[in-house]
Scaffold this motif. Structure first.
Motif, PDB file in Angstrom:
ATOM      1  N   GLU A 194      -0.325  -3.363  38.687  1.00  0.00           N
ATOM      2  CA  GLU A 194       0.902  -4.160  38.535  1.00  0.00           C
ATOM      3  C   GLU A 194       0.656  -5.615  38.884  1.00  0.00           C
ATOM      4  OE1 GLU A 194       4.079  -6.468  39.585  1.00  0.00           O
ATOM      5  OE2 GLU A 194       3.170  -5.412  41.282  1.00  0.00           O
ATOM      6  N   LYS A 262       7.707  -8.272  37.377  1.00  0.00           N
ATOM      7  CA  LYS A 262       6.596  -7.343  37.457  1.00  0.00           C
ATOM      8  C   LYS A 262       5.920  -7.215  36.097  1.00  0.00           C
ATOM      9  CE  LYS A 262       8.039  -4.555  41.401  1.00  0.00           C
ATOM     10  NZ  LYS A 262       8.230  -3.201  41.900  1.00  0.00           N
ATOM     11  N   GLY A 263       4.592  -7.221  36.143  1.00  0.00           N
ATOM     12  CA  GLY A 263       3.826  -7.102  34.916  1.00  0.00           C
ATOM     13  C   GLY A 263       3.954  -8.303  34.014  1.00  0.00           C
TER      14      GLY A 263
END
Length: 265
Positions: A194, A262-263
């Protein structure tokens, strides 16, 4: 025959896994040669935006394989050349112009500790342990330990860890700036992927240039760093990524790279 280290893609992240779990992923000749191959592969693949290093089983890397090191007698010059050859690929890893994340579970000892330190971010589980263990067997640090430890820890603390060979547990390692974050073992790899994924929408050119300069910041003077800064900025300002970022700003659109998401999504 099982590869000593595997390489697989997880989206735009290259996952390199040390794959000798029965030997605690000790670094033998096969693993060194395989790592050298994988480092060049991820360096040259423009589809790779980030890299994660981890170990199979219950260890990250327990250090050099003492059995293979002591299996044959060699002259001092041959031993010197063996270590020098390590640095051809290890320096490529340290200076890889892409973000590199280590996911450390279990021991990262000796050369394994330095493999983790070569990464830009170290995530670890509560079971991780770190040690510059060389002096226990009458050796000095190799695989970049003399370069990496003082820069990350400061000279006095680096001396203490090298001279004493004591083990760093995760919380102390985090407080010293060795570890970026601690995650439960079942979530460790996903957390590392992640974190790496946050860079998928970043400018690999800009991050790579910044990493290149930062890695030299401790041994160049202000004027030399200013010259490197000027050159790097002149290069990245001409990239299509920067031009698109400016265009998006003018159109009042959100930036491509948003660390908080996130990501990178």
């Amino acid at each position: 025959m099982r590869e000593a280290a595997t390489l697989e893609m997880r989206g735009a992240t290259a996952l390199i896994t040390f794959n000798r779990p029965e030997q605690k992923n000790a670094l033998d000749i096969d693993m060194r040669e395989t790592l050298a191959k994988h480092v060049v592969t991820v360096r040259d693949d423009s589809a790779v935006k980030a890299v994660v290093l981890t170990g199979a089983g219950d260890a990250f890397c327990a250090g050099g394989d003492l059995k293979s090191l002591s299996s044959e007698k060699r002259p001092a010059t041959a031993s010197r050349n063996r270590i020098r050859r390590l640095h051809t690929w290890f320096q490529e890893l340290v200076n890889l112009e892409k973000p590199v994340v280590a996911a450390v579970h279990g021991p990262a000892f000796g050369a394994g500790f330095n493999l983790a330190l070569a990464c830009d971010f170290i995530l670890c589980s509560p079971e991780a342990r770190f040690s510059a263990v060389f002096e226990r067997i009458g050796l000095v640090p190799d695989l970049g330990g003399f370069f990496l430890l003082p820069r990350i820890l400061g000279l006095q603390r680096a001396k203490e860890l090298i001279f004493s060979t004591r083990v760093l547990e995760p919380e102390e390692a985090r407080q010293l700036g060795v570890v970026y974050a601690i995650h439960p073992a079942p979530q460790l790899l996903d957390s590392a992927l992640e974190l790496a994924g946050r860079f998928h929408n970043a400018s690999t050119d800009a991050i790579g240039m910044a990493k290149n300069v930062l890695n030299q910041a401790f041994h160049l003077d202000q004027r030399a760093l200013a010259e490197m800064e000027s050159y790097a900025q002149a290069v990245v300002i001409e990239t299509s990524y920067h031009q698109e970022a400016v265009a998006r700003f003018k159109r009042k659109e959100p930036p491509l790279f948003q660390w908080e998401k996130k990501g990178g999504k």
